[in-house]
Scaffold this active site. Structure first.
Site, PDB file in Angstrom:
ATOM      1  N   GLY A 226       0.837  -1.198   0.000  1.00 39.98           N
ATOM      2  CA  GLY A 226       0.000   0.000   0.000  1.00 39.98           C
ATOM      3  C   GLY A 226       0.868   1.243   0.000  1.00 39.98           C
ATOM      4  N   SER A 227       0.333   2.303   0.562  1.00 40.54           N
ATOM      5  CA  SER A 227       1.040   3.591   0.474  1.00 40.54           C
ATOM      6  C   SER A 227       2.103   3.716   1.571  1.00 40.54           C
ATOM      7  CB  SER A 227       0.025   4.725   0.620  1.00 40.54           C
ATOM      8  OG  SER A 227      -0.569   4.663   1.892  1.00 40.54           O
ATOM      9  N   GLU A 246       5.627  -3.259   0.820  1.00 40.48           N
ATOM     10  CA  GLU A 246       5.654  -3.065  -0.641  1.00 40.48           C
ATOM     11  C   GLU A 246       4.915  -1.751  -0.892  1.00 40.48           C
ATOM     12  OE1 GLU A 246       7.242  -5.051  -2.688  1.00 40.48           O
ATOM     13  OE2 GLU A 246       7.653  -6.692  -1.293  1.00 40.48           O
ATOM     14  N   LEU A 247       5.671  -0.686  -1.139  1.00 44.27           N
ATOM     15  CA  LEU A 247       5.083   0.662  -1.145  1.00 44.27           C
ATOM     16  C   LEU A 247       5.071   1.271  -2.545  1.00 44.27           C
ATOM     17  CD1 LEU A 247       6.827   1.817   2.163  1.00 44.27           C
ATOM     18  CD2 LEU A 247       4.623   0.657   1.887  1.00 44.27           C
ATOM     19  N   CYS A 281       1.802   0.709  -9.023  1.00 46.05           N
ATOM     20  CA  CYS A 281       2.981   1.249  -8.339  1.00 46.05           C
ATOM     21  C   CYS A 281       4.172   1.365  -9.292  1.00 46.05           C
ATOM     22  CB  CYS A 281       3.317   0.389  -7.129  1.00 46.05           C
ATOM     23  SG  CYS A 281       3.353  -1.349  -7.532  1.00 46.05           S
ATOM     24  N   GLU A 375       4.201  10.315  -5.755  1.00 44.53           N
ATOM     25  CA  GLU A 375       3.582   9.274  -6.578  1.00 44.53           C
ATOM     26  C   GLU A 375       2.227   9.783  -7.066  1.00 44.53           C
ATOM     27  OE1 GLU A 375       2.026   5.815  -4.472  1.00 44.53           O
ATOM     28  OE2 GLU A 375       2.668   4.569  -6.155  1.00 44.53           O
TER      29      GLU A 375
HETATM   30  P1  NAD Z   1      -3.348   2.500   1.347  1.00 46.66           P
HETATM   31  O1  NAD Z   1      -2.038   2.622   2.031  1.00 46.66           O
HETATM   32  O2  NAD Z   1      -4.333   3.601   1.507  1.00 46.66           O
HETATM   33  O3  NAD Z   1      -4.099   1.186   1.862  1.00 46.66           O
HETATM   34  C1  NAD Z   1      -3.485  -0.083   1.773  1.00 46.66           C
HETATM   35  C2  NAD Z   1      -4.143  -1.004   2.783  1.00 46.66           C
HETATM   36  O4  NAD Z   1      -3.815  -0.560   4.110  1.00 46.66           O
HETATM   37  C3  NAD Z   1      -5.668  -1.032   2.701  1.00 46.66           C
HETATM   38  O5  NAD Z   1      -6.116  -2.346   2.892  1.00 46.66           O
HETATM   39  C4  NAD Z   1      -6.067  -0.134   3.863  1.00 46.66           C
HETATM   40  O6  NAD Z   1      -7.362  -0.380   4.341  1.00 46.66           O
HETATM   41  C5  NAD Z   1      -5.005  -0.504   4.882  1.00 46.66           C
HETATM   42  N1  NAD Z   1      -4.827   0.462   5.980  1.00 46.66           N
HETATM   43  C6  NAD Z   1      -5.077   1.789   5.975  1.00 46.66           C
HETATM   44  N2  NAD Z   1      -4.810   2.318   7.183  1.00 46.66           N
HETATM   45  C7  NAD Z   1      -4.373   1.304   7.962  1.00 46.66           C
HETATM   46  C8  NAD Z   1      -3.925   1.220   9.306  1.00 46.66           C
HETATM   47  N3  NAD Z   1      -3.896   2.288  10.088  1.00 46.66           N
HETATM   48  N4  NAD Z   1      -3.516   0.021   9.773  1.00 46.66           N
HETATM   49  C9  NAD Z   1      -3.529  -1.071   8.984  1.00 46.66           C
HETATM   50  N5  NAD Z   1      -3.952  -1.060   7.703  1.00 46.66           N
HETATM   51  C10 NAD Z   1      -4.379   0.120   7.203  1.00 46.66           C
HETATM   52  O7  NAD Z   1      -3.035   2.190  -0.191  1.00 46.66           O
HETATM   53  P2  NAD Z   1      -4.052   2.055  -1.407  1.00 46.66           P
HETATM   54  O8  NAD Z   1      -4.558   3.412  -1.746  1.00 46.66           O
HETATM   55  O9  NAD Z   1      -5.036   0.952  -1.166  1.00 46.66           O
HETATM   56  O10 NAD Z   1      -3.056   1.536  -2.552  1.00 46.66           O
HETATM   57  C11 NAD Z   1      -2.259   2.377  -3.294  1.00 46.66           C
HETATM   58  C12 NAD Z   1      -0.833   2.359  -2.822  1.00 46.66           C
HETATM   59  O11 NAD Z   1      -0.323   1.032  -2.836  1.00 46.66           O
HETATM   60  C13 NAD Z   1       0.076   3.143  -3.748  1.00 46.66           C
HETATM   61  O12 NAD Z   1       0.985   3.894  -2.986  1.00 46.66           O
HETATM   62  C14 NAD Z   1       0.792   2.062  -4.523  1.00 46.66           C
HETATM   63  O13 NAD Z   1       2.028   2.431  -5.070  1.00 46.66           O
HETATM   64  C15 NAD Z   1       0.943   1.006  -3.493  1.00 46.66           C
HETATM   65  N6  NAD Z   1       1.196  -0.282  -4.114  1.00 46.66           N
HETATM   66  C16 NAD Z   1       2.434  -0.860  -3.993  1.00 46.66           C
HETATM   67  C17 NAD Z   1       2.697  -2.076  -4.628  1.00 46.66           C
HETATM   68  C18 NAD Z   1       4.025  -2.777  -4.511  1.00 46.66           C
HETATM   69  O14 NAD Z   1       4.065  -3.976  -4.754  1.00 46.66           O
HETATM   70  N7  NAD Z   1       5.098  -2.095  -4.150  1.00 46.66           N
HETATM   71  C19 NAD Z   1       1.701  -2.683  -5.374  1.00 46.66           C
HETATM   72  C20 NAD Z   1       0.468  -2.059  -5.483  1.00 46.66           C
HETATM   73  C21 NAD Z   1       0.221  -0.870  -4.842  1.00 46.66           C
END
Ligand code: NAD
Length: 473
Positions: A226-227, A246-247, A281, A375
């Site tokens: 995620g982010s 994995e960000l 990403c 990003e």
């Molecule tokens: P996000 O960080 O908003 O959410 C990711 C996950 O974290 C979701 O399931 C969300 O509900 C959860 N989350 C949010 N707050 C939390 C907390 N306090 N505690 C635990 N979990 C929590 O990201 P997004 O908007 O769903 O996805 C986009 C991001 O993911 C982009 O930055 C993208 O680059 C990244 N991404 C990285 C890869 C990689 O492999 N490096 C692949 C795909 C996406």
């Protein structure tokens, strides 16, 4: 009908209903419910309780379950792709590719489960260890909490679940709040297997509950995609856990002066900066082209971007659909507006309608703009001309992220030079940075994360070496 969530392999629903709507037209994609506190507790307790038994399950049993999921995903591919499209707005062309990838992610995990093993190490290279021999096994670190993002709601869940099951680590999966339905469908397929109760759960929960799960000591491994802000907040909260992050990134492509097929480079850049609305990403966000090829390349990128299919994600010809919601499109709009106010030129695109942002190509973007430094996660690419390949490499490295980079060159020495100089997890020569094969090691350096996915790499990451020394041999 309410789509159930999965607690220790069993379906469950709660009164806390969640409607999932497609970002394209707000149609109802499905209804599920948030897991209750009791169900969350049951899932975690079961994962903890089954850990030893699951680690001892024979490899053939784990492989058979993974093969089953792979086969069933392939059988239900059309339905699964349609579900991804309806919950996320991803164009169905890309949803189909995602399903195909998840089929191989599970199949690959089954194959790796069969061969994953340790090593025999001789110790008698040192006189102090004469007559001794070491057996080095890989044992699961323990139950895993897998947290997934919205942009690949099936395959990134697969990258959490498949390696964990392959090594015998129970897993509790928390899908993204906007895209839980396909992860719950995956639960249906897992429920058809003989995997022990407790070895897997899929729990849609609000972020506060996910935060509590992160801190639960019975889940010693957190695998997060995620982010950056959320990922690093997890690391800060539980620094003693084993954390895989994995960000995000702002991936770059370099076009070298020796590259002969500029139209091909332009076509790949156009497609992979915009595909699924740039919500990948490793979407191409920055392009550094040598000044000898820049004018022709820029013209061709714009021409190819204008040819992309946009609009209805259920139309198989659509490349670029809506972003995940209108707020995301508004943020992209604000960042492009910021660049334009600072002097950037819009070569094409630059407008928003609801959750849809037009595929947008920018040039002359001054330093310090968010569309370069942060990003974008939207259908925006920034083109730049550079006087040398070395300067292009410097510009790629000027980012605080480092996921992958693409280098268009035919020169093998430049390819090696790129691999040596670029601070990224992977260099793709002859193509955009957006290439990923699900079995290869995948992950970032710098603020793009720690740890590696790709089935085998994730299996290594989810396990630790345990040594048995035999004496008197
Ligand atoms: P996000 O960080 O908003 O959410 C990711 C996950 O974290 C979701 O399931 C969300 O509900 C959860 N989350 C949010 N707050 C939390 C907390 N306090 N505690 C635990 N979990 C929590 O990201 P997004 O908007 O769903 O996805 C986009 C991001 O993911 C982009 O930055 C993208 O680059 C990244 N991404 C990285 C890869 C990689 O492999 N490096 C692949 C795909 C996406």
């Amino acid at each position: 009908m309410t789509t159930p969530y999965w607690v220790a392999g069993q379906p469950a629903t709660s009164a806390d209903l969640v409607e999932i709507r497609t970002p394209h037209d707000n149609a109802l994609a499905g209804v599920t419910s948030n897991a209750t506190a009791e169900d969350v507790e049951r899932a975690v307790a079961a994962a903890h309780a089954v850990a030893e038994e699951f680690a001892a399950l024979p490899a053939h049993a784990r492989a058979a379950a993974l093969d089953h999921v792979s086969r069933r995903l392939a059988e239900r591919a059309d339905e699964v792709a349609e579900l991804i499209t309806s919950e996320s707005g991803k164009p169905v062309k890309w949803s189909r590719i995602e399903v195909t990838r998840a089929v191989s992610t599970f199949r690959w995990a089954a194959e790796e489960a069969r061969r994953f093993s340790g090593e025999l190490q001789r110790l008698d290279t040192d006189p102090a260890a004469d007559g001794r021999l070491a057996l080095v096994r890989r044992a699961p670190r323990g139950p895993v909490l897998g947290i997934a993002p919205f942009n690949f709601p099936l395959n990134l869940v697969a990258h959490k679940v498949a390696p964990a099951l392959a090594v015998g680590a129970p897993i509790v999966v928390k899908p993204a709040p906007s895209t839980p339905l396909v992860a719950l469908l995956l639960g249906e397929l897992l429920a058809e297997t003989d995997l022990p109760a407790g070895s897997w759960s899929v729990l849609p929960v609000p972020n506060e509950v996910a935060g509590a799960l992160v801190e639960d000591p019975r889940l010693p491994v957190v695998s997060f995609t995620g982010s950056g802000p959320v990922g690093y907040s997890i690391l800060d909260r539980v620094p003693r856990k084993h954390i895989v992050l994995e960000l995000g990134g702002n991936a770059a492509a370099v076009v070298c002066p020796d590259w002969t097929d500029l139209d091909r480079a332009a076509q790949r850049i156009a497609m992979f900066s915009m595909y699924q609305g740039g919500q990948s990403c490793i979407s191409v966000q920055r392009v550094y082209a040598h000044e000898d090829v820049y004018p022709a390349l820029a013209e061709a990128v714009v021409a190819h971007v204008r040819k992309l299919g946009t609009g209805d994600p259920t139309d198989p010809a659509t490349d670029v659909g809506p972003l995940i919601n209108e707020a995301a499109a508004r943020r992209v709009e604000a960042w492009v507006d910021e660049a334009v106010a600072a002097g950037a030129r819009v070569l094409t695109g630059g407008r928003r309608a609801g959750a849809v942002y037009e595929p947008t190509v920018l040039a002359d973007v001054p330093a310090g703009c968010k569309v370069v430094d942060e990003e974008v996660f939207g259908p925006v690419v920034v083109l730049d001309s550079v006087p040398s390949v070395e300067e292009a490499f410097d510009r790629v490295n000027a980012s605080r992220f480092g996921l992958q980079a693409g280098v268009f060159t035919h020169d093998v020495r430049l390819a090696f030079r790129a691999a040596k100089r670029l601070a990224v997890g992977g260099v793709i020569v002859g193509d955009v940075p957006s290439f990923r094969a699900d079995q290869m090691p995948y992950g970032g350096v710098k603020e793009s994360g720690t740890g590696r996915e790709g089935v085998r790499s994730a299996m290594d990451d989810l396990t630790e070496q345990r040594v048995l020394v035999l004496t008197g041999l």
